[in-house]
Motif scaffolding. Structure first.
Motif, PDB file in Angstrom:
ATOM      1  N   VAL A 155      -8.531 -65.280  -4.545  1.00 36.49           N
ATOM      2  CA  VAL A 155      -9.347 -65.698  -3.394  1.00 36.49           C
ATOM      3  C   VAL A 155      -8.442 -66.262  -2.297  1.00 36.49           C
ATOM      4  CG1 VAL A 155     -11.176 -67.278  -2.615  1.00 36.49           C
ATOM      5  CG2 VAL A 155     -11.284 -66.311  -4.925  1.00 36.49           C
ATOM      6  N   ILE A 156      -8.739 -65.906  -1.047  1.00 35.09           N
ATOM      7  CA  ILE A 156      -8.077 -66.537   0.095  1.00 35.09           C
ATOM      8  C   ILE A 156      -9.164 -67.167   0.961  1.00 35.09           C
ATOM      9  CG2 ILE A 156      -6.752 -66.155   2.213  1.00 35.09           C
ATOM     10  CD1 ILE A 156      -5.229 -63.969   0.812  1.00 35.09           C
ATOM     11  N   VAL A 157      -8.950 -68.443   1.306  1.00 35.67           N
ATOM     12  CA  VAL A 157      -9.875 -69.129   2.205  1.00 35.67           C
ATOM     13  C   VAL A 157      -9.080 -69.538   3.434  1.00 35.67           C
ATOM     14  CG1 VAL A 157     -11.427 -71.092   2.514  1.00 35.67           C
ATOM     15  CG2 VAL A 157     -11.242 -69.992   0.269  1.00 35.67           C
ATOM     16  N   GLY A 215       0.284 -59.684   1.019  1.00 38.01           N
ATOM     17  CA  GLY A 215       0.948 -58.380   0.933  1.00 38.01           C
ATOM     18  C   GLY A 215      -0.086 -57.291   0.679  1.00 38.01           C
ATOM     19  N   ASP A 216      -1.248 -57.447   1.286  1.00 41.99           N
ATOM     20  CA  ASP A 216      -2.362 -56.519   1.052  1.00 41.99           C
ATOM     21  C   ASP A 216      -3.124 -56.389   2.381  1.00 41.99           C
ATOM     22  OD1 ASP A 216      -4.180 -54.918  -0.233  1.00 41.99           O
ATOM     23  OD2 ASP A 216      -4.887 -56.446  -1.624  1.00 41.99           O
ATOM     24  N   GLU A 217      -4.013 -55.400   2.452  1.00 41.32           N
ATOM     25  CA  GLU A 217      -4.745 -55.191   3.700  1.00 41.32           C
ATOM     26  C   GLU A 217      -6.235 -55.366   3.494  1.00 41.32           C
ATOM     27  OE1 GLU A 217      -3.253 -55.101   6.393  1.00 41.32           O
ATOM     28  OE2 GLU A 217      -1.213 -54.575   5.763  1.00 41.32           O
ATOM     29  N   VAL A 218      -6.918 -55.747   4.562  1.00 39.50           N
ATOM     30  CA  VAL A 218      -8.372 -55.918   4.518  1.00 39.50           C
ATOM     31  C   VAL A 218      -9.043 -54.550   4.477  1.00 39.50           C
ATOM     32  CG1 VAL A 218     -10.372 -56.738   5.826  1.00 39.50           C
ATOM     33  CG2 VAL A 218      -8.288 -58.127   5.715  1.00 39.50           C
ATOM     34  N   LYS A 219      -9.964 -54.410   3.526  1.00 42.29           N
ATOM     35  CA  LYS A 219     -10.655 -53.128   3.375  1.00 42.29           C
ATOM     36  C   LYS A 219     -12.078 -53.181   3.941  1.00 42.29           C
ATOM     37  CE  LYS A 219     -11.980 -49.884  -0.234  1.00 42.29           C
ATOM     38  NZ  LYS A 219     -12.399 -49.846  -1.622  1.00 42.29           N
ATOM     39  N   GLY A 271      -6.605 -54.600  -2.758  1.00 40.62           N
ATOM     40  CA  GLY A 271      -6.273 -54.930  -4.139  1.00 40.62           C
ATOM     41  C   GLY A 271      -7.343 -55.757  -4.838  1.00 40.62           C
ATOM     42  N   GLY A 272      -8.476 -56.016  -4.170  1.00 43.83           N
ATOM     43  CA  GLY A 272      -9.585 -56.723  -4.800  1.00 43.83           C
ATOM     44  C   GLY A 272      -9.682 -58.199  -4.434  1.00 43.83           C
ATOM     45  N   THR A 273      -8.691 -58.743  -3.724  1.00 43.25           N
ATOM     46  CA  THR A 273      -8.766 -60.156  -3.338  1.00 43.25           C
ATOM     47  C   THR A 273      -9.999 -60.407  -2.481  1.00 43.25           C
ATOM     48  OG1 THR A 273      -6.361 -60.370  -3.391  1.00 43.25           O
ATOM     49  CG2 THR A 273      -7.561 -62.004  -2.085  1.00 43.25           C
ATOM     50  N   VAL A 274     -10.653 -61.541  -2.776  1.00 45.21           N
ATOM     51  CA  VAL A 274     -11.848 -61.950  -2.035  1.00 45.21           C
ATOM     52  C   VAL A 274     -11.412 -62.899  -0.918  1.00 45.21           C
ATOM     53  CG1 VAL A 274     -13.985 -63.292  -2.246  1.00 45.21           C
ATOM     54  CG2 VAL A 274     -13.267 -61.763  -4.105  1.00 45.21           C
ATOM     55  N   GLY A 275     -11.920 -62.655   0.300  1.00 48.49           N
ATOM     56  CA  GLY A 275     -11.529 -63.509   1.426  1.00 48.49           C
ATOM     57  C   GLY A 275     -12.721 -64.177   2.078  1.00 48.49           C
ATOM     58  N   GLY A 313      -4.461 -67.996  -6.778  1.00 45.76           N
ATOM     59  CA  GLY A 313      -4.108 -66.929  -7.709  1.00 45.76           C
ATOM     60  C   GLY A 313      -4.543 -67.262  -9.129  1.00 45.76           C
ATOM     61  N   GLU A 314      -4.176 -66.381 -10.059  1.00 42.92           N
ATOM     62  CA  GLU A 314      -4.575 -66.576 -11.464  1.00 42.92           C
ATOM     63  C   GLU A 314      -3.873 -67.758 -12.110  1.00 42.92           C
ATOM     64  OE1 GLU A 314      -3.336 -62.721 -12.725  1.00 42.92           O
ATOM     65  OE2 GLU A 314      -5.376 -61.950 -12.817  1.00 42.92           O
ATOM     66  N   THR A 315      -2.662 -68.101 -11.594  1.00 41.25           N
ATOM     67  CA  THR A 315      -1.891 -69.174 -12.248  1.00 41.25           C
ATOM     68  C   THR A 315      -1.464 -70.283 -11.284  1.00 41.25           C
ATOM     69  OG1 THR A 315       0.163 -67.951 -11.906  1.00 41.25           O
ATOM     70  CG2 THR A 315      -0.979 -67.606 -14.015  1.00 41.25           C
ATOM     71  N   GLY A 316      -2.073 -70.318 -10.088  1.00 43.51           N
ATOM     72  CA  GLY A 316      -1.704 -71.384  -9.173  1.00 43.51           C
ATOM     73  C   GLY A 316      -2.362 -71.227  -7.815  1.00 43.51           C
ATOM     74  N   GLY A 317      -2.265 -72.289  -7.029  1.00 39.20           N
ATOM     75  CA  GLY A 317      -2.849 -72.264  -5.688  1.00 39.20           C
ATOM     76  C   GLY A 317      -1.862 -72.787  -4.656  1.00 39.20           C
ATOM     77  N   LEU A 318      -2.002 -72.318  -3.410  1.00 32.35           N
ATOM     78  CA  LEU A 318      -1.133 -72.729  -2.306  1.00 32.35           C
ATOM     79  C   LEU A 318      -2.005 -73.140  -1.122  1.00 32.35           C
ATOM     80  CD1 LEU A 318       1.301 -69.673  -2.405  1.00 32.35           C
ATOM     81  CD2 LEU A 318       1.878 -72.019  -3.094  1.00 32.35           C
ATOM     82  N   ARG A 319      -1.526 -74.126  -0.348  1.00 27.73           N
ATOM     83  CA  ARG A 319      -2.281 -74.527   0.850  1.00 27.73           C
ATOM     84  C   ARG A 319      -1.311 -74.874   1.968  1.00 27.73           C
ATOM     85  NH1 ARG A 319      -4.525 -79.693   2.345  1.00 27.73           N
ATOM     86  NH2 ARG A 319      -4.136 -80.513   0.268  1.00 27.73           N
TER      87      ARG A 319
END
Ligand code: NAI
Length: 377
Positions: free
Chosen positions: A159-161, A211-215, A242-246, A267-273
């Motif tokens: 997820v990206i917020v 590293g992905d594009e909006v679909k 790639g399936g990421t939810v924004g 991400g599955e194993t961590g978060g960044l802000r």
């Protein structure tokens, strides 16, 4: 190494973005301001360019004069920056690319998807650089987040917020002020107000870090001040290839928020802000662990974050240095040297497609719409 000749269109005295370009382009001795058509008022533009050190014969009254004057010179400009209001970007960028100049265009690159596609094609056929100034992507700690994601340090991104929300147009009593009004007038701003102005920075950064594009997009646009035809607040849901939810919120009526550009990557194993008002820090939380504050300039960061840091740890750098980082890589690209990433016309086109399809979605009650430009599907 000899300096590259640089020209600027727009960004005149008192403009918002002009000083950041002048500081950024000239910060590393790569570029020298050699030509300019800096203002919509020809005389003001000529005067100001000369006060900035431009020779009288290269201080032009308008961009058409500048194109004609520079085309024939042996020492013609190596790069032109387009920092005029949005509706002029397409015509100026197209004309300079076609004449064989490298261009750095301000965002949004064009007003429509069709114009964006045309710029991508012209840039390709001319073999010239067409960059777009998504300068926030050049902050060292944004590069650090991108590298961490690429290294798999937070696992697959779920997820990206993102939000880019300020309150500077929140005063209904000031809505008729000419400096504010044009941004919500379709004749001047196009199909979108706040999303095209600020939201696209956040959406570009989501793609850049992931590293992905909006679909696909699903949007809800609102004009919270009744006299506005275009939106001053938008909520955009998106899905990446790639399936990421924004989730993206952008607003200009969020009173109390100043700049308000913040991105969180889960991400599955961590978060960044990261927050643009404190650009030197990234908050990193590993799954099951404590939150760590990573500082620009400290040891152990990626080469890219190190390369783009200018002053020692704990000293502020800020926005003009992020713009300077774009110019560093443009200079290397123009010289045919190895260089890092900078946003290109393709990024500019993806943004225009996002704007266009968010408007379509908002007009159809938030329906999901394919957001990829036809040229890149
Ligand atoms: P502004 O209104 O403060 O300044 C515009 C400048 O362009 C003025 O000096 C004006 O005289 C000049 N100008 C207008 N028409 C011209 C023409 N035809 N030829 C030559 N000069 C002309 O506008 P601001 O806020 O500096 O925005 C300019 C562009 O930069 C916009 O496209 C905006 O979206 C973008 N921008 C990008 C930012 C970023 O973070 N990348 C931040 C702020 C603005």
């Amino acid at each position: 190494m000899t300096r590259l000749n640089w020209g600027m269109i727009g960004g005149g005295e008192g403009s918002q973005i002009g000083p950041a370009h002048r500081m950024g382009a000239q910060a590393d001795g790569n570029f020298v301001l050699a030509a300019g058509a800096l203002d919509h008022d020809a005389q003001r533009g000529r005067d100001y360019a000369q006060r900035l050190g431009v020779a009288a014969d290269r201080a032009y009254g308008n961009w058409q004069e500048m194109l004609a004057g520079e085309k024939g010179r042996d020492d013609r400009i190596d790069l032109v920056t387009v920092a005029t209001p949005n509706s002029t970007h397409f015509e100026i960028t197209k004309s300079f690319l076609e004449a064989g100049f490298n261009v750095l265009c301000e965002k949004p690159m064009t007003m429509t998807v069709e114009e964006g596609e045309e710029i991508v094609k012209i840039a390709k056929s001319s073999g010239k650089i067409c960059a777009v100034n998504y300068c926030y992507s050049a902050y060292p700690m944004v590069r650090e987040m991108r590298q961490m994601v690429a290294n798999g340090e937070i696992g697959k991104v779920r997820v990206i917020v993102a939000n880019f929300s300020h309150g500077h147009h929140g005063d209904a009593g000031d809505a008729d002020n000419p400096r504010v009004r044009w941004r919500y007038d379709p004749a001047m701003a196009g199909v979108s107000g706040q999303f095209a102005d600020c939201g696209i920075h956040a959406m570009h950064m989501a793609s850049f870090i992931a590293g992905d594009e909006v679909k696909e997009v699903s949007a809800d646009f609102a004009s919270t001040i009744a006299s506005r035809e275009l939106e001053d607040d938008a909520m955009v849901n998106f899905r990446m290839e790639g399936g990421t939810v924004g989730r993206l919120w952008t607003s200009s009526v969020a009173i109390g928020r100043q700049h308000g550009f913040e991105i969180q990557v889960f991400g599955e194993t961590g978060g960044l802000r990261w927050h643009a008002e404190q650009p030197n820090q990234v908050y990193y939380t590993p799954l099951g662990g404590r939150t760590q504050i990573m500082e620009k300039g400290e040891g152990g960061l990626s080469d890219e974050a190190g390369r783009l840091s200018r002053v020692a740890i704990a000293h502020p750098e800020g926005f003009p240095m992020a713009v300077a980082n774009i110019y560093v890589d443009l200079a290397a690209a123009i010289r045919g040297q190895a260089h890092g990433a900078f946003p290109t016309a393709t990024d500019g086109l993806r943004s225009m497609a996002a704007v266009h399809y968010c408007v379509e979605s908002a007009r159809s009650g938030g329906a999901w719409v394919d957001a990829r430009p036809a040229l890149l599907r």
